[in-house]
Structure formats: structure tokens, C-alpha cells
Scaffold this active site. Structure first.
Site, PDB file in Angstrom:
ATOM      1  N   SER A 107       0.834  -1.206   0.000  1.00 14.25           N
ATOM      2  CA  SER A 107       0.000   0.000   0.000  1.00 14.25           C
ATOM      3  C   SER A 107       0.861   1.245   0.000  1.00 14.25           C
ATOM      4  O   SER A 107       1.956   1.260   0.582  1.00 14.25           O
ATOM      5  CB  SER A 107      -0.858  -0.036   1.264  1.00 14.25           C
ATOM      6  OG  SER A 107      -1.423   1.226   1.503  1.00 14.25           O
ATOM      7  N   TYR A 130      -2.182  -0.765  10.983  1.00 12.12           N
ATOM      8  CA  TYR A 130      -2.432  -1.385   9.675  1.00 12.12           C
ATOM      9  C   TYR A 130      -1.300  -1.034   8.708  1.00 12.12           C
ATOM     10  O   TYR A 130      -0.728  -1.897   8.048  1.00 12.12           O
ATOM     11  CB  TYR A 130      -3.787  -0.919   9.102  1.00 12.12           C
ATOM     12  CG  TYR A 130      -3.840  -1.068   7.604  1.00 12.12           C
ATOM     13  CD1 TYR A 130      -4.020  -2.327   7.024  1.00 12.12           C
ATOM     14  CD2 TYR A 130      -3.640   0.028   6.756  1.00 12.12           C
ATOM     15  CE1 TYR A 130      -4.010  -2.473   5.650  1.00 12.12           C
ATOM     16  CE2 TYR A 130      -3.630  -0.113   5.380  1.00 12.12           C
ATOM     17  CZ  TYR A 130      -3.808  -1.369   4.840  1.00 12.12           C
ATOM     18  OH  TYR A 130      -3.776  -1.514   3.473  1.00 12.12           O
ATOM     19  N   LYS A 172       1.867  -3.405   6.729  1.00 10.53           N
ATOM     20  CA  LYS A 172       2.265  -3.452   5.307  1.00 10.53           C
ATOM     21  C   LYS A 172       3.760  -3.164   5.201  1.00 10.53           C
ATOM     22  O   LYS A 172       4.489  -3.829   4.451  1.00 10.53           O
ATOM     23  CB  LYS A 172       1.464  -2.431   4.490  1.00 10.53           C
ATOM     24  CG  LYS A 172       0.005  -2.789   4.325  1.00 10.53           C
ATOM     25  CD  LYS A 172      -0.180  -4.000   3.420  1.00 10.53           C
ATOM     26  CE  LYS A 172      -1.599  -4.529   3.389  1.00 10.53           C
ATOM     27  NZ  LYS A 172      -1.747  -5.806   2.699  1.00 10.53           N
ATOM     28  N   PHE A 224     -13.703  15.015   5.640  1.00  6.81           N
ATOM     29  CA  PHE A 224     -12.757  15.209   6.744  1.00  6.81           C
ATOM     30  C   PHE A 224     -11.725  16.283   6.409  1.00  6.81           C
ATOM     31  O   PHE A 224     -10.688  15.991   5.823  1.00  6.81           O
ATOM     32  CB  PHE A 224     -12.051  13.882   7.058  1.00  6.81           C
ATOM     33  CG  PHE A 224     -12.984  12.783   7.520  1.00  6.81           C
ATOM     34  CD1 PHE A 224     -13.992  13.031   8.442  1.00  6.81           C
ATOM     35  CD2 PHE A 224     -12.844  11.485   7.033  1.00  6.81           C
ATOM     36  CE1 PHE A 224     -14.845  12.014   8.861  1.00  6.81           C
ATOM     37  CE2 PHE A 224     -13.687  10.457   7.442  1.00  6.81           C
ATOM     38  CZ  PHE A 224     -14.693  10.731   8.362  1.00  6.81           C
ATOM     39  N   ARG A 245      -6.092  12.486  -3.338  1.00  7.16           N
ATOM     40  CA  ARG A 245      -5.577  11.117  -3.427  1.00  7.16           C
ATOM     41  C   ARG A 245      -5.535  10.660  -4.880  1.00  7.16           C
ATOM     42  O   ARG A 245      -6.227  11.191  -5.747  1.00  7.16           O
ATOM     43  CB  ARG A 245      -6.495  10.128  -2.669  1.00  7.16           C
ATOM     44  CG  ARG A 245      -6.551  10.336  -1.183  1.00  7.16           C
ATOM     45  CD  ARG A 245      -5.253   9.970  -0.487  1.00  7.16           C
ATOM     46  NE  ARG A 245      -5.368  10.111   0.951  1.00  7.16           N
ATOM     47  CZ  ARG A 245      -5.236  11.267   1.617  1.00  7.16           C
ATOM     48  NH1 ARG A 245      -4.958  12.380   0.955  1.00  7.16           N
ATOM     49  NH2 ARG A 245      -5.363  11.308   2.931  1.00  7.16           N
TER      50      ARG A 245
HETATM   51  N1  UFG Z   1     -12.636  10.980   3.378  1.00 10.80           N
HETATM   52  C1  UFG Z   1     -13.681  11.801   3.734  1.00 10.80           C
HETATM   53  N2  UFG Z   1     -14.796  11.231   4.256  1.00 10.80           N
HETATM   54  C2  UFG Z   1     -14.917   9.877   4.437  1.00 10.80           C
HETATM   55  C3  UFG Z   1     -13.833   9.035   4.065  1.00 10.80           C
HETATM   56  C4  UFG Z   1     -12.703   9.626   3.549  1.00 10.80           C
HETATM   57  O1  UFG Z   1     -13.613  13.025   3.594  1.00 10.80           O
HETATM   58  O2  UFG Z   1     -15.957   9.423   4.934  1.00 10.80           O
HETATM   59  C5  UFG Z   1     -11.436  11.584   2.769  1.00 10.80           C
HETATM   60  C6  UFG Z   1     -10.161  11.347   3.542  1.00 10.80           C
HETATM   61  O3  UFG Z   1     -10.005  12.304   4.551  1.00 10.80           O
HETATM   62  C7  UFG Z   1      -9.124  11.411   2.413  1.00 10.80           C
HETATM   63  C8  UFG Z   1      -9.859  10.854   1.212  1.00 10.80           C
HETATM   64  O4  UFG Z   1     -11.235  10.989   1.508  1.00 10.80           O
HETATM   65  O5  UFG Z   1      -8.787  12.748   2.151  1.00 10.80           O
HETATM   66  C9  UFG Z   1      -9.552   9.389   0.937  1.00 10.80           C
HETATM   67  O6  UFG Z   1      -9.792   8.648   2.100  1.00 10.80           O
HETATM   68  P1  UFG Z   1      -9.889   7.057   2.084  1.00 10.80           P
HETATM   69  O7  UFG Z   1     -10.199   6.613   3.480  1.00 10.80           O
HETATM   70  O8  UFG Z   1     -10.786   6.610   1.004  1.00 10.80           O
HETATM   71  O9  UFG Z   1      -8.435   6.623   1.669  1.00 10.80           O
HETATM   72  P2  UFG Z   1      -7.033   6.889   2.391  1.00 10.80           P
HETATM   73  O10 UFG Z   1      -6.192   7.577   1.395  1.00 10.80           O
HETATM   74  O11 UFG Z   1      -7.155   7.503   3.712  1.00 10.80           O
HETATM   75  O12 UFG Z   1      -6.582   5.415   2.710  1.00 10.80           O
HETATM   76  C10 UFG Z   1      -6.349   4.521   1.697  1.00 10.80           C
HETATM   77  C11 UFG Z   1      -6.639   3.090   2.148  1.00 10.80           C
HETATM   78  C12 UFG Z   1      -5.658   2.641   3.152  1.00 10.80           C
HETATM   79  C13 UFG Z   1      -4.276   2.898   2.695  1.00 10.80           C
HETATM   80  C14 UFG Z   1      -4.100   4.325   2.278  1.00 10.80           C
HETATM   81  C15 UFG Z   1      -2.763   4.569   1.683  1.00 10.80           C
HETATM   82  O13 UFG Z   1      -7.914   3.007   2.697  1.00 10.80           O
HETATM   83  O14 UFG Z   1      -5.832   1.262   3.329  1.00 10.80           O
HETATM   84  O15 UFG Z   1      -5.052   4.663   1.300  1.00 10.80           O
HETATM   85  O16 UFG Z   1      -2.557   5.885   1.420  1.00 10.80           O
HETATM   86  F1  UFG Z   1      -3.411   2.626   3.678  1.00 10.80           F
END
Ligand code: UFG
Length: 365
Positions: A143, A169, A173, A238, A251
Site C-alpha cells: 500500500s 495497519y 504493510k 474530513f 488522493r
Molecule cells: N474521506 C472523507 N470522508 C470519508 C472518508 C474519507 O472526507 O468518509 C477523505 C479522507 O479524509 C481522504 C480521502 O477521503 O482525504 C480518501 O480517504 P480514504 O479513506 O478513502 O483513503 P485513504 O487515502 O485515507 O486510505 C487509503 C486506504 C488505506 C491505505 C491508504 C494509503 O484506505 O488502506 O489509502 O494511502 F493505507
């Protein structure tokens, strides 16, 4: 452990790909692509994060229908060495693609021991059985989380890893990556490919397989699609004060079908010993508000949202340099954010409650 026995395996004389966690989101899409490429596929999954079907997980039953091909399935936990050994005895295994892991970031903070045991001991047990059976080719589902807080963007494979990872988590990884690098350094006949996924989203174009989180989704795209389909009232965004063009997190969202195909592109690497590392993303970053906007267009639904405080552990922006995968694997993501949203929406519309029936047994599925 359930599954086929030596007696009823008639068509598995050639080499197979063993997929751990093959009933899950990325796993099931990868199994489908492998079958379409005429590989024989054996799945091990403990169903901790996958719905049961009849004799096989629901996702794999759908994959069989979509491809017109059979998958061998064994319900087993990677910590169960004797179950693993039994599976390895049944087949001639070409390569193991290792997805099986616990993956909820928040839960990992609450239950670190469970995460370390499952993700790390599960992997070392798998590696020991592989070595015992002389199977030394592995593709590991890693990841972008291993990069922690990025020092520069886009992040390439040379970026330092293991620094400032904010949850157990993510550390599992990173630790597994280190274990695999050490193994390749010590035993020169192993071939390991670490695939660092950015943000896999979307679904197969049929809308028959897709992401089916247990409980409220932790990730953005499944949350958005559950709001769109009316399962949840609104999304919480968020943080609106990040140093990004619109203040929300950025992202690198990647279509799960592109990601699945990345595994097939990595398969030829397994004939080259050593540890190979690739980012799999698109190279483009999109903000939360851009994702909401794209999903609204794809679904023609209004996504209600509210901007709230930042989520602890989140970084402002993270996106990949994927040029190494393009140069060395000939792989490049083909599908756009609109494709990701359209396919996620098709899956969500056709399967309001994922692979499960509606909670009240009603007919709005
Ligand atoms: N977000 C929101 N509201 C939500 C969920 C997410 O605003 O309900 C935002 C987060 O703050 C972030 C973006 O959407 O800015 C993406 O969030 P995700 O949770 O979809 O993804 P992440 O980038 O946080 O995490 C993902 C995977 C992890 C991994 C990570 C690596 O879920 O398993 O990428 O960067 F580790």
C-alpha cells in the site's frame, strides 16, 4: 477446512495461481482477470471480510458466472499451517498472489495485536509453507501507506518508507515489505513483487462484483455511493483546510480493474529473482470535492455532505509516480475517475446491500 480434494481435482494438472484473500474486493477482481487470461486459479480466504455464498463466497460465484470458468476455493486462515500445507499439496503452484489481510485503519488502532498477528504472522506462515513446498514466487498486496507523510510528490518507489506511518495497519504493510526484502536478500531463489496500491475504487463494468464493506465504510468512494443509494444520510468530508486547491484531501484513485490488471502485468517478473517494487496508481490526484462532483455526475444523485474536522492520521495529498510500472511492466492505468464512479454506481445500484440481502428481508435489493 472445506474445498476440493485430490480426487475431484481433474483439471488442475497445470500450474495454478494461488490467491490468498481472493474473495475480497481487489482479490475477486484479480481472480476474474486471471481467469479471463486463462490461468487456473485457487483461492484461499477465511471470509472475515467476504460474504458467504453457497459452496463458495458470493463474489467468486459471481466471478464464475461472469467468466464462465471455475475457481477452486478453500476456506482457510493463513495462521492455520496444516490447512495451508494441505492446499499446497493439492496443486502445482506457479505464483502466490497475497491479498489476505485485515485492512481497516481505525480498527487497527483499537486492535493492534490482532492486526500484527493476522497480517504479519499470517504472511510468515504462508512464506514458510511456500518454502517447504518449493514455491518461491510471490506478488504482495502492499500500500501507498508505507510512504507515511510524503516528502515530495508525486511519490516514486525511491521515496523513504516506514517513517511517520500513523497506524498499525500501515505498519503491518511496511513490516511485511521489510520481511520480504530480507528474505530475498538471504535466499536468492525467491522472486517477490511488492505492489504499492494507491486508492483502489470502482467495480467491474458488469456491476456484479464490487466493494462490499462490513458496516459503515471507512473509505471515501464506498461511503459516497452508500449516500447516493440512500443507505446513509450524508457524507462527512474530513477537513476543508488542507493546503490543496479546494482545501480537501487529494488522493490517487485507481480503478480496481486497472489494479487487477497490474497483477497480471507483474506476473512475468516472477521469473526474475529478487525483490521488485512498483507503485500502482494513475499519477493524478483528485480532491474529495472532485470525487463527490464526479460521483454526482455519474449517478445523477445529489450527494449531501458536511465538511467536518480533519481525520487524525490523514495527509493533505498523496499521489503516485507510476512511470516505473509503465517502463518495466508495460502497465498503465486506462480508466478515468468518471469510469470509476460510473462502475461503482452500477454496482451499488444493482446491489444496494452489497452481496447481502436487505437487512429487513424486503424487496428493495
Ligand atoms: N474521506 C472523507 N470522508 C470519508 C472518508 C474519507 O472526507 O468518509 C477523505 C479522507 O479524509 C481522504 C480521502 O477521503 O482525504 C480518501 O480517504 P480514504 O479513506 O478513502 O483513503 P485513504 O487515502 O485515507 O486510505 C487509503 C486506504 C488505506 C491505505 C491508504 C494509503 O484506505 O488502506 O489509502 O494511502 F493505507
Amino acid at each position: 477446512m472445506d474445498g476440493p480434494t485430490a480426487q475431484n481435482i481433474v483439471n488442475m494438472s497445470s500450474e495454478v495461481i494461488l490467491v490468498t484473500g481472493g474473495a475480497g474486493f481487489v482479490g475477486s477482481h484479480t481472480v476474474l482477470e486471471l481467469l479471463n487470461a486463462n490461468w487456473s486459479v485457487v483461492v484461499i480466504d477465511n471470509l472475515v471480510n467476504a460474504a458467504k455464498g453457497g459452496s463458495k463466497p458470493a463474489s467468486l460465484e459471481r466471478v464464475e458466472k461472469l467468466t464462465g470458468k471455475k475457481v477452486e476455493f478453500h476456506e482457510a486462515n493463513l495462521l492455520d499451517r496444516s490447512a495451508l500445507t494441505r492446499v499446497f499439496k493439492l496443486y502445482t503452484i506457479h505464483t502466490v498472489i497475497h491479498f489476505a489481510a485485515l485492512k481497516a485503519v481505525g480498527e487497527s488502532v483499537e486492535k493492534p495485536l490482532e492486526y500484527y498477528k493476522n497480517n504479519i504472522n499470517g504472511t510468515t506462515t504462508l512464506l514458510e509453507v511456500m518454502r517447504e513446498k518449493g514455491v518461491k514466487s510471490l506478488i504482495f498486496s502492499s500500500s501507498a501507506t508505507v510512504y507515511g507523510c510524503p516528502k515530495y510528490l508525486p511519490v516514486d518507489e525511491k521515496h523513504p518508507t516506514g517513517v511517520a506511518i500513523t497506524n498499525p495497519y500501515g505498519r503491518t504493510k511496511y513490516f511485511v515489505e521489510e520481511i520480504l526484502k530480507d528474505l530475498c536478500a538471504a535466499e536468492k531463489d525467491w522472486s517477490v513483487t511488492l505492489l504499492r496500491y494507491f486508492n483502489p475504487v470502482g467495480a467491474h463494468e458488469s456491476g456484479d462484483i464490487g466493494e462490499d464493506p462490513n458496516g459503515p465504510p471507512n473509505n471515501l468512494m464506498p461511503y459516497v455511493s452508500q449516500v447516493a443509494v440512500g443507505r446513509r444520510p450524508q457524507l462527512q468530508v474530513f477537513g476543508g483546510d488542507y493546503d490543496t486547491p479546494d482545501g480537501t484531501g487529494v488522493r490517487d484513485y485507481l480503478h480496481v480493474v486497472d489494479l487487477a490488471r497490474g497483477h497480471l502485468a507483474a506476473l512475468p517478473k516472477v521469473s526474475i529473482p529478487g525483490c521488485h517494487i512498483y507503485n500502482l496508481g494513475t499519477g493524478s490526484g483528485y480532491s474529495v470535492l472532485q470525487v463527490i462532483d464526479a460521483f454526482q455526475r455519474a449517478s445523477r444523485q445529489k450527494i449531501k455532505y458536511q465538511v467536518v474536522a480533519r481525520r487524525p492520521g490523514d495527509v493533505a495529498s498523496l499521489y503516485a509516480d507510476c512511470s516505473l510500472a509503465e517502463r518495466e511492466l508495460g502497465w498503465r492505468a486506462q480508466l478515468s475517475l468518471d469510469d470509476m464512479c460510473a462502475s461503482a454506481w452500477r454496482w451499488q445500484q444493482k446491489n444496494k446491500y452489497g452481496f447481502s440481502p436487505p437487512p429487513d428481508g424486503g424487496a428493495d435489493h
